[in-house]
Design a protein around this motif. Sequence first.
Motif, PDB file in Angstrom:
ATOM      1  N   VAL A 163       0.871  -1.176   0.000  1.00 56.26           N
ATOM      2  CA  VAL A 163       0.000   0.000   0.000  1.00 56.26           C
ATOM      3  C   VAL A 163       0.907   1.226   0.000  1.00 56.26           C
ATOM      4  CG1 VAL A 163      -1.779   1.276   1.265  1.00 56.26           C
ATOM      5  CG2 VAL A 163      -1.797  -1.228   1.279  1.00 56.26           C
ATOM      6  N   LEU A 164       0.776   2.060  -1.023  1.00 55.66           N
ATOM      7  CA  LEU A 164       1.591   3.266  -1.140  1.00 55.66           C
ATOM      8  C   LEU A 164       0.750   4.445  -0.651  1.00 55.66           C
ATOM      9  CD1 LEU A 164       2.903   2.482  -4.755  1.00 55.66           C
ATOM     10  CD2 LEU A 164       3.944   1.825  -2.576  1.00 55.66           C
ATOM     11  N   ARG A 165       1.143   4.997   0.508  1.00 55.56           N
ATOM     12  CA  ARG A 165       0.352   6.062   1.130  1.00 55.56           C
ATOM     13  C   ARG A 165       0.954   7.430   0.828  1.00 55.56           C
ATOM     14  NH1 ARG A 165       0.949   5.880   6.758  1.00 55.56           N
ATOM     15  NH2 ARG A 165       2.912   4.757   6.508  1.00 55.56           N
ATOM     16  N   PHE A 166       0.082   8.389   0.512  1.00 55.01           N
ATOM     17  CA  PHE A 166       0.539   9.751   0.253  1.00 55.01           C
ATOM     18  C   PHE A 166      -0.419  10.755   0.880  1.00 55.01           C
ATOM     19  CE2 PHE A 166       2.016   7.078  -3.147  1.00 55.01           C
ATOM     20  CZ  PHE A 166       3.317   7.481  -3.372  1.00 55.01           C
ATOM     21  N   ALA A 167       0.124  11.845   1.389  1.00 48.33           N
ATOM     22  CA  ALA A 167      -0.692  12.958   1.866  1.00 48.33           C
ATOM     23  C   ALA A 167      -0.184  14.201   1.156  1.00 48.33           C
ATOM     24  CB  ALA A 167      -0.554  13.112   3.373  1.00 48.33           C
ATOM     25  N   ILE A 187      -8.522  -9.978  -5.521  1.00 45.56           N
ATOM     26  CA  ILE A 187      -7.200  -9.450  -5.184  1.00 45.56           C
ATOM     27  C   ILE A 187      -6.733 -10.061  -3.860  1.00 45.56           C
ATOM     28  CG2 ILE A 187      -5.908  -7.351  -4.604  1.00 45.56           C
ATOM     29  CD1 ILE A 187      -7.988  -5.841  -6.366  1.00 45.56           C
ATOM     30  N   ASP A 188      -5.488 -10.512  -3.842  1.00 47.97           N
ATOM     31  CA  ASP A 188      -4.927 -11.045  -2.613  1.00 47.97           C
ATOM     32  C   ASP A 188      -3.619 -10.308  -2.326  1.00 47.97           C
ATOM     33  OD1 ASP A 188      -3.854 -12.369  -0.528  1.00 47.97           O
ATOM     34  OD2 ASP A 188      -4.111 -14.384  -1.377  1.00 47.97           O
ATOM     35  N   LEU A 189      -3.685  -9.409  -1.356  1.00 45.30           N
ATOM     36  CA  LEU A 189      -2.508  -8.584  -1.076  1.00 45.30           C
ATOM     37  C   LEU A 189      -1.371  -9.413  -0.489  1.00 45.30           C
ATOM     38  CD1 LEU A 189      -4.098  -5.280   0.325  1.00 45.30           C
ATOM     39  CD2 LEU A 189      -3.059  -5.643  -1.894  1.00 45.30           C
ATOM     40  N   ASP A 190      -1.677 -10.620  -0.034  1.00 41.68           N
ATOM     41  CA  ASP A 190      -0.620 -11.450   0.556  1.00 41.68           C
ATOM     42  C   ASP A 190       0.230 -12.164  -0.486  1.00 41.68           C
ATOM     43  OD1 ASP A 190      -1.364 -10.799   3.098  1.00 41.68           O
ATOM     44  OD2 ASP A 190      -2.741 -12.497   3.302  1.00 41.68           O
ATOM     45  N   SER A 191      -0.327 -12.327  -1.688  1.00 44.90           N
ATOM     46  CA  SER A 191       0.409 -13.186  -2.625  1.00 44.90           C
ATOM     47  C   SER A 191       0.452 -12.663  -4.055  1.00 44.90           C
ATOM     48  CB  SER A 191      -0.220 -14.578  -2.626  1.00 44.90           C
ATOM     49  OG  SER A 191      -1.533 -14.488  -3.158  1.00 44.90           O
ATOM     50  N   GLN A 192      -0.106 -11.471  -4.305  1.00 46.30           N
ATOM     51  CA  GLN A 192      -0.095 -10.980  -5.682  1.00 46.30           C
ATOM     52  C   GLN A 192       0.777  -9.735  -5.827  1.00 46.30           C
ATOM     53  OE1 GLN A 192      -4.232 -10.325  -6.460  1.00 46.30           O
ATOM     54  NE2 GLN A 192      -4.639 -12.450  -7.045  1.00 46.30           N
ATOM     55  N   ALA A 193       1.262  -9.542  -7.024  1.00 47.54           N
ATOM     56  CA  ALA A 193       2.053  -8.349  -7.325  1.00 47.54           C
ATOM     57  C   ALA A 193       1.105  -7.174  -7.548  1.00 47.54           C
ATOM     58  CB  ALA A 193       2.912  -8.598  -8.558  1.00 47.54           C
ATOM     59  N   VAL A 194       0.612  -6.612  -6.454  1.00 48.04           N
ATOM     60  CA  VAL A 194      -0.363  -5.536  -6.520  1.00 48.04           C
ATOM     61  C   VAL A 194       0.153  -4.336  -5.727  1.00 48.04           C
ATOM     62  CG1 VAL A 194      -2.722  -4.834  -5.954  1.00 48.04           C
ATOM     63  CG2 VAL A 194      -2.244  -7.206  -6.539  1.00 48.04           C
ATOM     64  N   SER A 195       0.049  -3.150  -6.310  1.00 44.91           N
ATOM     65  CA  SER A 195       0.305  -1.942  -5.534  1.00 44.91           C
ATOM     66  C   SER A 195      -0.988  -1.164  -5.403  1.00 44.91           C
ATOM     67  CB  SER A 195       1.366  -1.063  -6.201  1.00 44.91           C
ATOM     68  OG  SER A 195       2.643  -1.617  -6.004  1.00 44.91           O
ATOM     69  N   VAL A 196      -1.317  -0.819  -4.167  1.00 40.28           N
ATOM     70  CA  VAL A 196      -2.491  -0.002  -3.904  1.00 40.28           C
ATOM     71  C   VAL A 196      -1.983   1.402  -3.606  1.00 40.28           C
ATOM     72  CG1 VAL A 196      -4.384   0.369  -2.294  1.00 40.28           C
ATOM     73  CG2 VAL A 196      -3.774  -1.962  -2.976  1.00 40.28           C
ATOM     74  N   PHE A 197      -2.459   2.358  -4.367  1.00 42.63           N
ATOM     75  CA  PHE A 197      -1.962   3.741  -4.266  1.00 42.63           C
ATOM     76  C   PHE A 197      -3.086   4.613  -3.708  1.00 42.63           C
ATOM     77  CE2 PHE A 197      -1.992   7.949  -6.080  1.00 42.63           C
ATOM     78  CZ  PHE A 197      -0.676   8.361  -6.194  1.00 42.63           C
ATOM     79  N   VAL A 198      -2.790   5.397  -2.688  1.00 40.81           N
ATOM     80  CA  VAL A 198      -3.792   6.344  -2.171  1.00 40.81           C
ATOM     81  C   VAL A 198      -3.123   7.684  -1.903  1.00 40.81           C
ATOM     82  CG1 VAL A 198      -5.403   6.897  -0.311  1.00 40.81           C
ATOM     83  CG2 VAL A 198      -5.165   4.524  -1.052  1.00 40.81           C
TER      84      VAL A 198
END
Lengths: 548, 548
Positions: A377-381, A409-420
């Motif tokens: 999870v990529l967090r930005f403010a 979506i499985d955040l434990d095992s997939q190449a996923v980036s969540v951007f907020v």
Amino acid sequence: MSEERKANEIFAEFKEHSIAEFFKKNRQMLGYAGVVRSLVTVVHEYITNSIDACEEAGILPDITIRVTQTGENKYSVYVRDNGPGIPKKFIGRALATILAGTKFHRYVQQRGQQGIGAAGCTLFAQTSTGKPVHAESATADGERYSCSVSIDTLRNKPVVTDFTDSSMAGTGLAVEAEFAQVKYENSDHGVYEYIKRTALANPHAQIAFTDPTGKEYTFMRAVDTVPEMPKPTKPHPMGVAVNDMLEFAHKSDSRKVSSFLIDTFARVTSGKVGELREATGEMLDKSPRGLTWADAEALVGAIKKAKWMAPDASVIRAIGAERIKLALKNILNPDFMHVVERKPQLFYGGVPFIVEAAVAYGGGAGRRVEDEYEGNVLRFANRVPLLFDSGSCAITVAARSVQWKRYGIDLDSQAVSVFVNVSSVYIPYSGVGKEAIAQEDEIVEEIKLALMDAARGVQHYIRGRQQMGAETSKYKTISRYAKQLSKDVSTLTGADQRDVEKRREELIAKHYPTASGKDGRGDGGDADGDGDGAEGGDADEEGEQEGQ
Amino acid sequence: MSEERKANEIFAEFKEHSIAEFFKKNRQMLGYAGVVRSLVTVVHEYITNSIDACEEAGILPDITIRVTQTGENKYSVYVRDNGPGIPKKFIGRALATILAGTKFHRYVQQRGQQGIGAAGCTLFAQTSTGKPVHAESATADGERYSCSVSIDTLRNKPVVTDFTDSSMAGTGLAVEAEFAQVKYENSDHGVYEYIKRTALANPHAQIAFTDPTGKEYTFMRAVDTVPEMPKPTKPHPMGVAVNDMLEFAHKSDSRKVSSFLIDTFARVTSGKVGELREATGEMLDKSPRGLTWADAEALVGAIKKAKWMAPDASVIRAIGAERIKLALKNILNPDFMHVVERKPQLFYGGVPFIVEAAVAYGGGAGRRVEDEYEGNVLRFANRVPLLFDSGSCAITVAARSVQWKRYGIDLDSQAVSVFVNVSSVYIPYSGVGKEAIAQEDEIVEEIKLALMDAARGVQHYIRGRQQMGAETSKYKTISRYAKQLSKDVSTLTGADQRDVEKRREELIAKHYPTASGKDGRGDGGDADGDGDGAEGGDADEEGEQEGQ
């Protein structure tokens, strides 16, 4: 029992302390805790200041960063920008007075908002290595100088020495300082990752970075226009507390409370004042300087009951879905992504904020841990990456509350980036170190909705991939058995083995058209098996915006 | 693209701000976030100040707290103590200047250490309701007065008005203030729980509390002696950073660095100075006022390499195992507990701290959620309960890392309270709101060891209970079948039913002696089934101290 001491003995020791002394003693509150994090905090403060300064001056940021090791757990950090520079007479206060700056009192969205950052670095440098910060600057007016800056902590006042001329090219500021009790580390919480994420959220900035081994990285800008500087805005009446109302009123030049309201706040028209008059009566004809707490309370009460247009979205500058897409492509190059830019919402009753979210899948998204992938999870403010204190952050809490598996979506095992990215005139950070957004209900809820939108946008693609994966795996298993079977059938029946094989192949292909490559497409993991006609694998086409 | 702005235009807006303005804008950083938490923060600040003041004066604390609802999300808080009182000329600065007080500069263990607490309450009162804090005080010198106190936030200066005489009995301080945007709630994060936990960690304090419904609670003191006031101590040389060394040296009156070291730090003897001389040479004969950064760095380096006696434990006042036992008995009255007081340890190389831990089982321990029980972790820093930000706290992290099930403990389903108090001259809080202890490795590790000790102390008892429970349950099941069986046997064989039943009972009793009551003891859940001869169920006997 101890001997009794009287109040006058105890209070003989009473003292007042400067804020610089306070943070000298409690530097962990500014983010200077742990060797790796402390170094990131330094880089963070300088980059934030540089990008803010460039934007404020309408300049495309070009930033050079160099981190050099100078001893055991000792590093020198150099940051140079092409911003407007700092006039000579302000350099001390800008870099060495805590709670001084141009930003604190403005109602405008900026990365820094506290006036602590750069002075905190100076404090940390001088308390860890005893050395002042070296600064060099040039402004458009032709001032060019270099000097050394430190803080007189007892008084929270700058000490500037060694002024000399400089031959700096262009305008800008360069700072260089040495820090002890820090460490450069190549990790998710390190300087490189911080800079990479900064580039991700600031596609208009170009950042060149040299790490302690001498390796050079350049994050090229993906966008060639400076984001328009958000204009200082009038506060929305719904976000005004009683004490703020009173303070605004007492400072106002308006003749009457009614005109004061129109002059001071956004969305207040004479029609609206008419509505308020029904609830508050003659008070609106008073001088605002004579407003009492009770008046202000009644006024705020009436405002809360009235209906208001939402705050003007233009006061907040989000990154923009298109720019996020370009940045994600530029930096993570995922196989697929979906970007969402939501409409402005309010927290604290009237402070506007905008949430942008994206889910990126495959390519350079996620984290590779040995041979496995996991999501991150990529967090930005306000476009500033948040690397620490994730547990207590509104973004993390919202991300945890999403049922990702419902979207495949499985955040434990997939190449996923969540951007907020959360953008606001005022980000309610939970601490002075500004590493986490306070868990205000409205903010958590809005982030959750944004993430659900983004997840929906990728679910067909991911489901398709998974189905594809499952089909391929079944196809391979059956083919393995079938090969042996055709041999045996041929041996038993005397039929030609190639004939049997061919017919068996046709039979299987009928059941697994995609995996066998018999649908006229390759086995390349394309996602067209989900029947929705979407062209998976093309980030630009599929990543349309929602919520605009 | 925005229009370019020059540095001098931008810096025309440059301002300095007071720390009061900063916290007015960022009050969530002081713990004023959320309506429930904000009210707890107020109570916390006032109680902390009161207990500190009493201890400092050698007085047994007697504290009265009253929380009254005055409107929707509006409450008035009244706190009165029997401490030494505040001299009239200090009342403004004590209650309405941020970063002022008697504690900040001392190297002594106290609950408050920042000089922010009470002034933060004043700031919150005036910004949320516009009302000043009402204070009344009497000192042993015969000063008796009441007054109203608020903060001039622009200058961080007190405004004291309405001085009148008072007829307050004894000495002490009473404060009363009204707050908006707060809420009283009966929960694990509410005011009642905060006060209860304060009583738990301060068995020498008597606290009377009246909640908003008018219900009165009194937490009686369990111990009749004031804990000795920890004496301000000389810092241990291992905890001194280069900049501190330099600062101490420049302020020193000693003639030489050698005598400066002996005068300033604990555990430095002339023998030790001799050892240091081998590494640092002539520098020790310099005047401490002439010490350079390089000198100080060399000196600190030599100190780190030498062997030192641990800091004197007497500089830290832990609660003490006996007092913890009395307090737990008084407030939770568990069936069983084990209390551990560990030896002093160091963090940051030389700051001493002591961890005390307890595991209490049964009785009023744990949390009851409807009909189920679950465990809870009671966190304290210098005896101050920590109710919020548990996720980022060293105590929580340590508690999570313990494999409780190895000790027969299940925090998810048992009535267990885990108690941890960290005492130190300097608690490294992670934020200004002081709700979590920073995760320094040494602290986390030491808490973990303490918890493992405490868990070991209860495991026999808990295992016994569990075994007992399992045996009783088996005994009951078998007896149920057996009853029917004896009837059937009697019918089938014609034997006398009572005879069959008796023999069947004897048979079962042979296998389940404890559960059947045939070992000469009751079925009362006693824990002697574990074969270690310990008398379960007696908290006082079993809860011996370890690590002393």
